[in-house]
Design a protein around this motif. Structure first.
Motif, PDB file in Angstrom:
ATOM      1  N   TYR A  33       0.843  -1.176   0.000  1.00  0.00           N
ATOM      2  CA  TYR A  33       0.000   0.000   0.000  1.00  0.00           C
ATOM      3  C   TYR A  33       0.896   1.249   0.000  1.00  0.00           C
ATOM      4  O   TYR A  33       1.982   1.250   0.570  1.00  0.00           O
ATOM      5  N   MET A  34       0.388   2.283  -0.620  1.00  0.00           N
ATOM      6  CA  MET A  34       1.118   3.544  -0.652  1.00  0.00           C
ATOM      7  C   MET A  34       0.218   4.645  -0.120  1.00  0.00           C
ATOM      8  O   MET A  34      -1.014   4.577  -0.282  1.00  0.00           O
ATOM      9  N   ALA A  35       0.826   5.641   0.489  1.00  0.00           N
ATOM     10  CA  ALA A  35       0.031   6.682   1.131  1.00  0.00           C
ATOM     11  C   ALA A  35       0.726   8.026   1.056  1.00  0.00           C
ATOM     12  O   ALA A  35       1.932   8.118   0.823  1.00  0.00           O
ATOM     13  N   ALA A  49      -4.117  10.184   2.681  1.00  0.00           N
ATOM     14  CA  ALA A  49      -4.809   9.264   1.791  1.00  0.00           C
ATOM     15  C   ALA A  49      -3.942   8.032   1.574  1.00  0.00           C
ATOM     16  O   ALA A  49      -2.716   8.119   1.597  1.00  0.00           O
ATOM     17  N   VAL A  50      -4.589   6.906   1.345  1.00  0.00           N
ATOM     18  CA  VAL A  50      -3.889   5.643   1.112  1.00  0.00           C
ATOM     19  C   VAL A  50      -4.562   4.907  -0.032  1.00  0.00           C
ATOM     20  O   VAL A  50      -5.779   5.044  -0.249  1.00  0.00           O
ATOM     21  N   ILE A  51      -3.764   4.122  -0.776  1.00  0.00           N
ATOM     22  CA  ILE A  51      -4.288   3.373  -1.919  1.00  0.00           C
ATOM     23  C   ILE A  51      -3.695   1.973  -1.906  1.00  0.00           C
ATOM     24  O   ILE A  51      -2.536   1.773  -1.536  1.00  0.00           O
ATOM     25  N   THR A  58      -9.214   2.833  -1.751  1.00  0.00           N
ATOM     26  CA  THR A  58      -8.616   4.062  -1.242  1.00  0.00           C
ATOM     27  C   THR A  58      -9.312   4.464   0.055  1.00  0.00           C
ATOM     28  O   THR A  58     -10.439   4.028   0.339  1.00  0.00           O
ATOM     29  N   TYR A  59      -8.626   5.297   0.808  1.00  0.00           N
ATOM     30  CA  TYR A  59      -9.204   5.813   2.050  1.00  0.00           C
ATOM     31  C   TYR A  59      -8.598   7.178   2.304  1.00  0.00           C
ATOM     32  O   TYR A  59      -7.418   7.405   2.044  1.00  0.00           O
ATOM     33  N   ILE A  70      -6.319  10.339  -4.469  1.00  0.00           N
ATOM     34  CA  ILE A  70      -5.077   9.575  -4.591  1.00  0.00           C
ATOM     35  C   ILE A  70      -5.232   8.592  -5.748  1.00  0.00           C
ATOM     36  O   ILE A  70      -6.303   8.008  -5.948  1.00  0.00           O
ATOM     37  N   SER A  71      -4.173   8.420  -6.513  1.00  0.00           N
ATOM     38  CA  SER A  71      -4.207   7.481  -7.631  1.00  0.00           C
ATOM     39  C   SER A  71      -2.795   6.979  -7.899  1.00  0.00           C
ATOM     40  O   SER A  71      -1.825   7.520  -7.355  1.00  0.00           O
TER      41      SER A  71
END
Length: 123
Positions: A33-35, A49-51, A58-59, A70-71
């Motif tokens: 996961y990346m944020a 934000a996290v994806i 996403t959140y 976020i993308s």
């Protein structure tokens, strides 16, 4: 070796937009996961934000919902944060991070961090 390099920060007036980018090394990109996090002077770092690795989930932190998106572009190994309707309270150093194994906005869950890019929003 994991490398994260942010870009795209700058100074804008309230109501304006910016798009942050984070170029990531291939090793981590597809599996974690990346944020985006941010830290204002005198305040604790907070998750924005996290994806998920696939981009399907996403959140967002409550204060940015509906304004930030976020993308990720897997073909370019790049994470993005589109920031619209910016407010002075969005002013902070923004960091991208990776290493988490689940959807999280807790900095403790992320092992690798970029150097940060400054966002300044004037009223």
């Amino acid at each position: 070796q994991v490398q994260l390099v942010e870009s795209g920060g700058g100074s804008v007036q309230a109501g304006g937009s910016l798009r942050l980018s984070c170029a990531a090394s291939i090793y981590m990109y597809y599996t974690r996961y990346m944020a985006w996090f941010r830290q204002a002077p005198g305040k604790e770092r907070e998750g924005v934000a996290v994806i998920s690795p696939s981009g399907d989930n996403t959140y967002y932190y409550d204060s940015v919902k509906g304004r930030f998106t976020i993308s990720r572009d897997n073909a370019k190994n790049t994470l993005y944060l589109q920031m619209n309707s910016l407010k002075p309270e969005d002013t902070a150093m923004y960091y991208c991070a990776t290493g988490a194994r689940f959807l999280s906005l807790s900095s403790a869950d992320y092992r690798y961090w970029g150097q940060g890019t400054q966002v300044t929003v004037s009223s």
